[in-house]
Write an enzyme that holds these catalytic residues in place. Structure first.
Site, short mmCIF file in Angstrom:
data_model
loop_
_atom_site.label_atom_id
_atom_site.label_comp_id
_atom_site.label_asym_id
_atom_site.label_seq_id
_atom_site.Cartn_x
_atom_site.Cartn_y
_atom_site.Cartn_z
N GLU A 381 0.83 -1.20 0.00
CA GLU A 381 0.00 0.00 0.00
C GLU A 381 0.88 1.26 0.00
O GLU A 381 1.21 1.76 1.06
CB GLU A 381 -0.93 -0.02 1.22
CG GLU A 381 -1.81 -1.26 1.28
CD GLU A 381 -2.75 -1.28 2.48
OE1 GLU A 381 -3.06 -0.21 3.04
OE2 GLU A 381 -3.15 -2.37 2.87
N TYR A 382 1.28 1.81 -1.19
CA TYR A 382 0.87 1.39 -2.53
C TYR A 382 2.06 1.52 -3.46
O TYR A 382 2.86 2.45 -3.29
CB TYR A 382 -0.28 2.25 -3.04
CG TYR A 382 -1.49 2.19 -2.18
CD1 TYR A 382 -2.42 1.14 -2.31
CD2 TYR A 382 -1.71 3.14 -1.20
CE1 TYR A 382 -3.54 1.08 -1.52
CE2 TYR A 382 -2.82 3.08 -0.39
CZ TYR A 382 -3.73 2.05 -0.54
OH TYR A 382 -4.83 1.98 0.28
#
Length: 607
Positions: A381-382
């Site tokens: 993420e991410y």
């Protein structure tokens, strides 16, 4: 959604390797292939800290290592880390762990220990040769043992026996390999393997090790099929029904693996993601050693109904998941790495994808728990975008990482990933090559929740998991439908996309307006995090008052919440089927009711 409480983090911290924390070194050694040097890192009179460093001074990689030495009477090793240390009288032997046996040319590996007494090591050997890098001549490797014979096959165990190997200096012990992975090392010519899954095929071989630490060729293989395996798979055809089980949920939340059974959820799912393993120093690493494989369970807490013993080879969640698989052999379990807190480690991992993949493989396939896991899940993420921290690895980094994982794990393991659901133009889906990476993954868990919440403290209030756009939505494109459409438009097959469901709500306080779009003064109270609460609490503390964009909302007092219910989940599952999606996943089990109300809705909706 990724809750990040790290309860009793000290348990994991105590077990972190000390390599790199000590600056002492042994004397320089002449070397031809490999050397082992010892350093005393601390001394408190009655005891001391010690560290061995194994260095590959040759031109080829070392696949495993064994360090042996003698201590005078009265000096001993009391605890060790990053190696399996055993003794026979005053002779001590340290063998690599599954994750640190491989040493590239020029690289080194260290392991540490605490000791009692004041003596110094002597007669050091590394893989049977002198620790200064010189070779001990005339020592041949042992022969192959006889092909093992199987007997006493049950649902969960098998007894193996084989004829002894021969060696010019004597056979020290035998490695027992299940499906090519070492599951135990024994001195006898027999072994009983336990913790197997019912109705499952296994292949066993054996290899001998001599007193110098050399391993010989593996024996012939015997095929074993365990009995049983009649637990029916959940209904719903081939659709994936996957839930996250969090390692920290066993603490304050008191949600144990056994709850999957007592709630009825285990009978309604196909897959479990165990969250999370850490990503650090460019490698996969243990998240919480105590929760993962050390905590012992009483009989009433255990899936099998049998109490753990203090000396059993594997305990913790891993052993409970093993027991769950024995009871529900259709369930596949993946180890998920990263998450919101630990995604910052992926940047370094992406710089050397092959090394990262090797580290993950070594950890997931550790002989102590290799049978528990059916693959790996990556929760970055991410990639090439911002989460808790910002990544600048480039659009190709994600594809390269997934390609390396598939190359290492092969086609026999599942490789999946949790992904952003930002379907806006130029958003997070556009930032990385998810389409190129799709050929290497079995599916994507598209996190179609957390679009809106009290991280915008003054509102406007909005459902955190809208299925579709609606009039007044704060950010058009922040919906499940937009995310799925974006992935499809890039060429990701619908069958490789799972819709995400949050088993929690997000809420604001200081709200006077019942309908979405109201102003607020901050996050609503939540037990573990402000602005967040479990479904099992909200369903009675703040019942729903309306539905918008396929998600329920509730206004009680000055608090405003949005969350999914069995009814809205039914709507979303029906939509997922019309889109040809591969199934659904949810975050996470402990947010559900004690009878698995939401899991049941997912199962029914995909049937």
């Amino acid at each position: 959604m990724r809750f990040r409480q790290r309860a009793v983090a000290g348990f994991a911290t105590l077990l972190l390797p000390l390599a790199g924390l000590v600056g002492l070194a042994g004397p320089a050694q002449a070397a031809t292939n490999a050397t082992a040097t010892f350093a005393k890192t601390s001394d408190w009179g009655t005891g001391f800290g010690g560290q061995w460093t194994v260095k590959n001074t040759g031109s080829a990689a070392i696949s495993s290592w064994t360090v042996e030495w003698d201590y005078p009477s009265g000096t001993s090793v009391t605890s060790a880390w990053d190696a399996d240390v055993t003794s026979a009288g005053t002779h001590w032997t340290a063998k690599n762990k599954s994750y640190n046996g491989s040493i590239a040319p020029g690289a080194s590996v260290s392991f540490g220990f605490n000791g009692a007494g004041s003596g110094s090591p002597s007669n050091c050997k590394l893989n049977g040769d002198s620790c200064d890098g010189t070779t001990t001549p005339g020592d041949a490797a042992p022969s192959a043992p006889g092909t093992p014979a199987a007997s006493a096959v049950t649902d969960t165990s098998v007894k193996l026996g084989w004829s002894a190997a021969t060696d010019d200096k004597g056979v020290k012990n035998y490695d027992v390999l299940r499906d090519g992975k070492v599951v135990s090392t024994v001195t006898a010519t027999s072994y009983t393997d336990t913790g197997l899954s019912a109705g499952t095929d296994y292949s066993y071989t054996v290899q001998a090790r001599d007193t110098a630490g050399q391993t010989g060729p593996v024996s012939g293989a015997v095929a074993v099929h365990t009995t049983g395996g009649t637990t029916p798979p959940p209904t719903g055809g081939s659709k994936v029904k996957l839930g996250y089980f969090t390692e920290w949920g066993i603490y304050d939340r008191n949600y144990q693996v056994k709850n999957l059974v007592t709630s009825g959820s285990a009978a309604k799912i196909t897959h479990i993601n165990y969250a999370f393993g850490n990503v650090t120093n460019g490698q996969c690493a243990i998240g919480d050693a105590y929760a993962d494989y050390q905590k012992t369970y009483t009989a009433d807490q255990s899936v099998s109904g049998v109490a753990d013993t203090w000396d059993q080879p594997l305990a913790g969640n891993f052993n409970q998941l093993r027991e769950l698989k024995a009871k529900y052999p259709n369930i596949k379990i993946l180890w998920s790495f990263g998450g919101w807190t630990w995604s910052g480690g992926f940047a370094q991992a992406a710089a050397n994808p092959a090394a990262f993949a090797q580290s993950c493989y070594n950890l997931v396939e550790d002989p102590r728990w290799a049978d528990v896991f059916d693959g790996i899940d990556i929760d970055w993420e991410y990639p090439n975008a911002c989460g808790l921290s910002c990544d600048t690895s480039g659009a190709a980094a994600y594809k390269n990482l997934m390609q390396a994982l598939r190359a290492k794990f092969g086609t026999g393991n599942l490789i999946t990933a949790a992904t952003t659901a930002d379907g806006t133009s130029g958003g997070k889906i556009d930032a990385a090559d998810y389409a190129g990476a799709a050929q290497y993954v079995d599916w994507y868990n598209v996190m179609t929740y957390d679009f809106f919440g009290a991280f915008d403290a003054d509102g406007p209030t909005a459902p955190h998991s809208p299925l579709t756009n609606y009039s007044g939505i704060p950010t058009p494109g922040f919906t499940t439908a937009d995310a799925i459409a974006k992935f499809k438009s890039k060429g990701v097959p619908a069958s490789k996309l799972l819709i995400g469901i949050g088993f929690y709500g997000r809420g604001w306080t200081g709200v006077t307006q019942d309908a979405p779009g109201g102003t607020a003064t901050g996050p609503a109270p939540g037990k573990y995090e402000q602005g967040i609460e479990d479904y099992k609490v909200l369903k009675t503390s703040c019942p729903t008052t309306g539905t918008v964009a396929g998600t329920a909302y509730a206004h009680c007092g000055t608090n405003w919440w949005s969350y999914d219910t069995p009814a809205t989940i039914g709507t979303k599952m029906a939509w997922a089927k019309t889109q040809g999606l591969g199934g659904a996943f949810f975050w996470e089990f402990s947010g559900d009711t004690s009878d698995g109300e939401l899991v049941g809705a997912i199962n029914s909706g995909l049937s």
